[in-house]
Design an enzyme around this catalytic site. Structure first.
Site, PDB file in Angstrom:
ATOM      1  N   THR A  88       0.824  -1.206   0.000  1.00  0.00           N
ATOM      2  CA  THR A  88       0.000   0.000   0.000  1.00  0.00           C
ATOM      3  C   THR A  88       0.859   1.257   0.000  1.00  0.00           C
ATOM      4  OG1 THR A  88      -0.117  -0.223   2.404  1.00  0.00           O
ATOM      5  CG2 THR A  88      -2.008  -1.024   1.142  1.00  0.00           C
TER       6      THR A  88
ATOM      7  N   SER B 118      32.553  -5.085   7.311  1.00  0.00           N
ATOM      8  CA  SER B 118      31.486  -5.660   8.126  1.00  0.00           C
ATOM      9  C   SER B 118      32.064  -6.648   9.123  1.00  0.00           C
ATOM     10  CB  SER B 118      30.445  -6.354   7.247  1.00  0.00           C
ATOM     11  OG  SER B 118      30.859  -7.670   6.952  1.00  0.00           O
TER      12      SER B 118
ATOM     13  N   GLY C 128      16.918 -11.173   4.072  1.00  0.00           N
ATOM     14  CA  GLY C 128      15.982 -11.820   3.168  1.00  0.00           C
ATOM     15  C   GLY C 128      14.729 -12.342   3.820  1.00  0.00           C
TER      16      GLY C 128
ATOM     17  N   LEU D 169      12.212  -8.452   6.873  1.00  0.00           N
ATOM     18  CA  LEU D 169      12.278  -7.596   8.059  1.00  0.00           C
ATOM     19  C   LEU D 169      13.078  -6.328   7.791  1.00  0.00           C
ATOM     20  CD1 LEU D 169      12.803 -10.265  10.857  1.00  0.00           C
ATOM     21  CD2 LEU D 169      10.684  -9.401   9.865  1.00  0.00           C
ATOM     22  N   SER D 170      13.355  -6.070   6.534  1.00  0.00           N
ATOM     23  CA  SER D 170      13.969  -4.824   6.089  1.00  0.00           C
ATOM     24  C   SER D 170      15.398  -4.651   6.587  1.00  0.00           C
ATOM     25  CB  SER D 170      13.112  -3.625   6.512  1.00  0.00           C
ATOM     26  OG  SER D 170      13.405  -2.505   5.733  1.00  0.00           O
TER      27      SER D 170
ATOM     28  N   ASP E 136       9.390   1.215   5.137  1.00  0.00           N
ATOM     29  CA  ASP E 136      10.446   0.609   5.930  1.00  0.00           C
ATOM     30  C   ASP E 136      11.308   1.661   6.617  1.00  0.00           C
ATOM     31  OD1 ASP E 136       9.396  -1.683   4.895  1.00  0.00           O
ATOM     32  OD2 ASP E 136      11.048  -2.094   3.529  1.00  0.00           O
TER      33      ASP E 136
END
Length: 396
Positions: free
Chosen positions: A49, A81, A136, A139-140, A186
């Protein structure tokens, strides 16, 4: 420019802030200027939406991406990382190139690029990323990285951007640098979330109202069932759904599907081809379900919204066609074994389902889902709880 590392994220216990700072010092030979974090999100209801200028109801979760950042005197960017032995990625702030950005590096680099498009002078910097937002799973995880980075750079550059402006900057990074045609939900949840609340977002004007969503006092837990089915928003499935929505709005003569009401659907069915109509019907009814959920949370609390979660999943499965066998099995099994409502969450084509579950039924639901996946020959799901958490912030 060095080769880019693969995408990262681990659900292992994250290092403490002090450990992250120490690791930055070992990697870069100095202390960072600060550490910032931003959460992933679960969308309680309101799927697809957002880019239709409609309503969404996500909440920030207690799993985060964190970045330790130190400004450099030159224009070099060094990215590292904590996950795996991926090596350092090096480039120059004056030559940010989407085609050269690979894996997780495209998210911080995209934010830097988007800030440059706004006339903000981004310095060279060293950045160490750690994240425990599952990759993936819907959950952004990517937006959590972007929101942590934009929060850090907003402060370090003195840009003074409001949350709404940071939302749009990260959206531009996603759309034009990463190449994913996502909306603003998000980022809004990650940047504007609040503990024990859901974020009721009007995607047309970015207005936000925090809606109390306290599961613990209601004797409920929110289970996330990560199906381990990988998905990507940059692929054709997401883009084709968005194109169908844009076509529907054009044929119906409205600015966006936000302007179509449930009562208008009967007339719309005679104007649209069958596929486009089903896509439109999902968005229109989903907007209505968001509004109903907000009203119920205010009047009756979280135990009252189960039927709306169920209806949302059916609409995504049948009308928008973005579910998959693993998601359907997770939802159906959860409902059969005690959840009061369940639905897939996120962009679809994989990822996670959520199941709003009484505390006393949590283990039963977990066991049943794990057994059902085993019986079906699916990869074992990762099942965990999340709680509404605070939004992006500086933590050191």
């Amino acid at each position: 420019m060095t080769a880019a590392p693969d995408p990262l994220t681990t659900t292992a216990a994250p290092p403490t802030t002090a450990e992250l700072t120490s690791r930055f010092e070992r990697a870069f030979g100095r202390l960072p200027d600060g550490v910032w974090q931003a959460p992933g999100r679960v969308n309680l209801i309101g799927e697809h939406t957002d880019y239709n200028e409609g309503f969404v109801l996500p909440f920030a979760i207690d799993k985060t991406a964190r970045v330790a950042v130190g400004v450099r005197a030159d224009s070099t960017i060094r990215l590292l990382s904590t996950y795996g032995d991926q090596g350092m990625f090096t480039t120059d702030v004056q030559g940010l190139d989407a085609s050269a950005a690979k894996g997780w590096t495209k998210y911080p680099l995209g934010v830097m690029w988007a800030l440059q498009q706004r006339g903000i002078a981004v310095p060279g910097l060293d950045l160490l990323l750690d994240s425990n937002v599952p990759l993936g799973a819907g959950l952004s995880s990517s937006h959590a990285i972007e929101c942590a980075v934009v929060s850090a750079l907003n402060e370090l550059t003195g840009a003074g951007l409001a949350a709404e402006e940071m939302v749009l900057a990260t959206q531009q990074a996603e759309n034009d640098f990463v190449g994913a045609p996502t909306g603003i939900m998000d980022q809004s949840a990650s940047l504007r979330g609040s503990k024990d609340h859901a974020v009721f977002l009007d995607c047309r004007d970015q207005s936000v109202r925090l809606v109390p969503f306290e599961t613990e006092p209601a004797g409920l837990v929110m289970l996330v069932i990560d199906t381990k089915v990988s998905h990507s928003h940059a692929d054709g499935g997401y883009a084709s759904r968005r194109a169908s929505c844009e076509l529907g709005a054009e044929v119906l003569g409205v600015k966006a599907l936000r302007d179509v009401q449930v009562a208008d659907l009967e007339e719309a069915s005679g104007l649209l081809d069958e596929l486009t109509f089903r896509r439109v019907r999902h968005v229109v009814t989903e907007n209505d379900r968001v509004l109903q959920t907000v009203d119920l949370l205010a009047s009756e609390g979280p135990a009252s919204i189960g039927a709306l979660l169920d209806a949302s999943h059916v609409s995504m499965r049948d009308d928008f066609e973005i579910s998959c066998p693993e998601l359907d099995l997770a939802v159906d099994t959860s409902r059969m074994h005690g959840a009061i409502g369940a639905r897939m969450t996120g962009g679809g084509f994989g990822g996670a389902a959520i199941a709003l579950t009484p505390v006393g039924s949590e283990q039963q639901v977990r066991n049943a889902v794990e057994q059902a996946f085993s019986d079906a020959g699916f990869k074992a799901p990762d099942i965990f709880t999340v709680a509404p958490a605070a939004g992006a912030m500086r933590i050191s």
